[in-house]
Design a protein around this motif. Structure first.
Motif, PDB file in Angstrom:
ATOM      1  N   THR A  44       1.109   4.448  -2.851  1.00 41.45           N
ATOM      2  CA  THR A  44       0.903   5.887  -2.604  1.00 41.45           C
ATOM      3  C   THR A  44       2.021   6.720  -3.212  1.00 41.45           C
ATOM      4  OG1 THR A  44       2.084   5.883  -0.470  1.00 41.45           O
ATOM      5  CG2 THR A  44      -0.281   5.408  -0.417  1.00 41.45           C
ATOM      6  N   HIS A  45       3.146   6.080  -3.504  1.00 40.19           N
ATOM      7  CA  HIS A  45       4.300   6.818  -4.036  1.00 40.19           C
ATOM      8  C   HIS A  45       4.316   6.895  -5.549  1.00 40.19           C
ATOM      9  CE1 HIS A  45       7.313   7.732  -0.771  1.00 40.19           C
ATOM     10  NE2 HIS A  45       6.303   7.205  -0.106  1.00 40.19           N
ATOM     11  N   LYS A 101       0.835  -1.211   0.000  1.00 43.51           N
ATOM     12  CA  LYS A 101       0.000   0.000   0.000  1.00 43.51           C
ATOM     13  C   LYS A 101       0.870   1.261   0.000  1.00 43.51           C
ATOM     14  CE  LYS A 101      -3.662  -2.116   2.798  1.00 43.51           C
ATOM     15  NZ  LYS A 101      -4.326  -2.023   4.109  1.00 43.51           N
ATOM     16  N   LEU A 102       1.953   1.210   0.774  1.00 42.93           N
ATOM     17  CA  LEU A 102       2.856   2.358   0.853  1.00 42.93           C
ATOM     18  C   LEU A 102       3.491   2.662  -0.511  1.00 42.93           C
ATOM     19  CD1 LEU A 102       3.917   4.303   3.046  1.00 42.93           C
ATOM     20  CD2 LEU A 102       5.783   2.686   3.461  1.00 42.93           C
ATOM     21  N   SER A 162      -7.600   0.904  -3.215  1.00 41.58           N
ATOM     22  CA  SER A 162      -7.031   1.224  -4.518  1.00 41.58           C
ATOM     23  C   SER A 162      -7.453   0.161  -5.520  1.00 41.58           C
ATOM     24  CB  SER A 162      -5.497   1.244  -4.432  1.00 41.58           C
ATOM     25  OG  SER A 162      -4.944   1.297  -5.719  1.00 41.58           O
ATOM     26  N   TYR A 208      11.027   7.841   2.913  1.00 41.27           N
ATOM     27  CA  TYR A 208      10.411   8.385   1.692  1.00 41.27           C
ATOM     28  C   TYR A 208      11.440   8.376   0.560  1.00 41.27           C
ATOM     29  CZ  TYR A 208       7.290  11.483  -0.982  1.00 41.27           C
ATOM     30  OH  TYR A 208       6.448  12.024  -1.929  1.00 41.27           O
ATOM     31  N   GLN A 220       1.680   6.530  -8.943  1.00 41.25           N
ATOM     32  CA  GLN A 220       0.328   6.299  -9.466  1.00 41.25           C
ATOM     33  C   GLN A 220       0.298   5.331 -10.647  1.00 41.25           C
ATOM     34  OE1 GLN A 220      -2.394   7.459  -7.826  1.00 41.25           O
ATOM     35  NE2 GLN A 220      -0.807   8.085  -6.381  1.00 41.25           N
TER      36      GLN A 220
END
Length: 463
Positions: free
Chosen positions: A29-30, A25-26, A65, A448, A32
């Protein structure tokens, strides 16, 4: 931007599975243009918690998602060749994915992310001509220990069982301090060792290792890896509200307690004690004078492998009159929603088995730990938290739940008192590390940065 598809293969144990799905999931999010399919390896001894978690995730996928899919594979028998026998099922599932997404707009298969115990699936990735990455759900320091043990075993015929009860120490490169051999993870001292070694040997065949940690927590360990590309992308946590509504009574009780006044005792899904040890814990809590919330569980849970369940009546193992005497001070409960409890402002300390997910949750919420490891690699985690990082106090670092040793009331009370000191250096350090854990995942933070680097490499691999 190219569209890329990754295939995740978690080990079907709740501690591995949850952090790997949350890592997926992480990643989404980074980027698309990224899609992820998680293939669930089923075996006959899977804990019902695994099925419950998968069902909850599948039910919520439309809201998470449309780029994340979770697919169950056929069930197989549990043994050390389980993953090897799952390879045809994985290949078939990936073939279906690639064939159904063969138009020019579809994402291109870019790689596999396999759990540290699922390295035979690297062969399937090779058949598809795509790279593999390892997902390592524990600490960078324990990855370093595994790498070190595998190396000296293969080069010097090192047998860890020779050190089982010795006072010897080992110069593990991922640690600053010499490591006491008697704190070696159980899997390295058991018949699981060859299985673990076979997996560890294959790590070098991959393009990198995702580790559930962050640079600020384990800078020495992370910098100790010279040959293995390591991506510290954590803390990866599952902080959903699982069970909170069903346990309103716990949360309401905490609402009535002063800030940072309650010590929380919780020992994971496999953590339980015999009656004699339960009485020593009760004695320590009573003598300490601190408010407490105690998740008291029994084992074994009938019909469920390697799991605990609630007592029908906890008074059968507690000292006579304990619940009456502690009525205004503490609460004894069964299963507790750990993350929700740790997040509560009333919690001031956490007596924990030091499973890595629990360690990361305690740091995230700024709650110091009293280390009481039980199984797995928890003795190693306890050593790292107490001796390496100075973020925990010790109750008994070399405790193993199969040893039959009883930790006495005085030892436990001493640990609880040290844990609950309000102006202690450890408490301040944990609060500071809590801030750093949150910063790591923010734009510009260390994790990140590593996540972006990993995704860039995945995309650059595409033809």
């Amino acid at each position: 931007m190219k569209k890329a598809q990754l295939v995740f293969i978690p080990w079907p144990d709740i501690g591995h599975l949850v952090s790997e799905v949350e890592a997926a999931k992480l990643l989404l999010t980074h980027h698309q243009q990224l899609s992820i399919t998680v293939l669930i390896l089923n075996h006959s001894s899977v804990n019902p918690k695994v099925h419950n978690y998968i069902e909850s995730q599948q039910a919520s996928l439309s809201t998470i998602s449309n780029r994340l899919r979770i697919i169950d594979l056929p069930k197989g028998e549990t043994d050390f060749s389980f993953v090897e026998r799952q390879k045809p099922h994985v290949k078939e599932a990936v073939l279906k994915i690639t064939q159904s997404e063969s138009n020019i707009e579809s994402p291109q298969l870019a790689g596999f992310v396999v759990d540290m115990l699922c390295t035979p699936i690297i062969d399937v990735a090779n058949e598809f001509g795509v790279p593999s990455y390892i997902f390592f759900p524990s600490s960078a320091a324990s990855l370093g220990l595994l790498h070190y043990v595998q190396k000296i075993h293969d080069e010097e015929k090192f047998d860890p069982n020779e050190f089982k009860d010795s006072d010897a120490t080992l110069p593990v490169p991922s640690l600053v301090n010499p490591f006491p051999a008697k704190l070696m993870p159980f899997a390295i001292l058991s018949r699981e060792f060859p299985f673990l070694l076979n997996n560890a040997r294959r790590f070098r065949e991959t393009k990198g290792i995702m580790v559930n940690t962050f640079l600020e927590l384990e800078s020495h360990a992370i910098e100790s890896f010279k040959m293995l590309p390591v991506y510290p992308v954590g803390p990866i946590l599952h902080l959903g509200s699982d069970g909170t509504n069903a346990h309103q009574e716990i949360m309401q009780w905490l609402d009535d307690q002063p800030p940072s006044s309650v010590v929380f005792l919780c020992f994971g899904s496999m953590g339980s004690f015999g009656e004699d040890q339960v009485k020593e814990i009760a004695c320590a809590l009573e003598h300490s004078g601190h408010r407490f919330l105690w998740s008291l569980r029994r084992s074994p849970c009938p019909g469920i492998l390697a799991s605990t369940c609630d007592y029908e009546d906890p008074q059968e193992v507690l000292p006579e009159g304990f619940l009456d005497r502690m009525a205004g001070v503490g609460k004894v409960t069964g299963w507790s929603p750990q993350a929700a409890v740790l997040a509560h402002p009333a919690i001031g300390g956490f007596v924990s088995h030091c499973g890595w997910n629990s360690v990361l949750e305690s740091i995230w919420f700024g709650v110091p730990i009293a280390a009481w490891p039980m199984y797995g690699e928890q003795q190693f985690n306890a050593f790292e938290m107490v001796m390496e990082l100075g973020l925990a106090v010790e109750i008994k670092m070399d405790y193993r739940n199969e040893s039959g040793i009883i930790v006495n009331c005085d030892e436990i009370e001493r640990g609880i008192r040290g844990l609950m000191e309000h102006d202690s250096e450890k408490r301040k350090k944990v609060k500071e590390m809590s801030e750093k854990s949150r910063m790591a995942l923010m734009d510009g933070g260390s994790s990140y940065f590593y996540l972006d680097g990993l995704i860039k490499e995945v995309i650059d691999n595409l033809a």
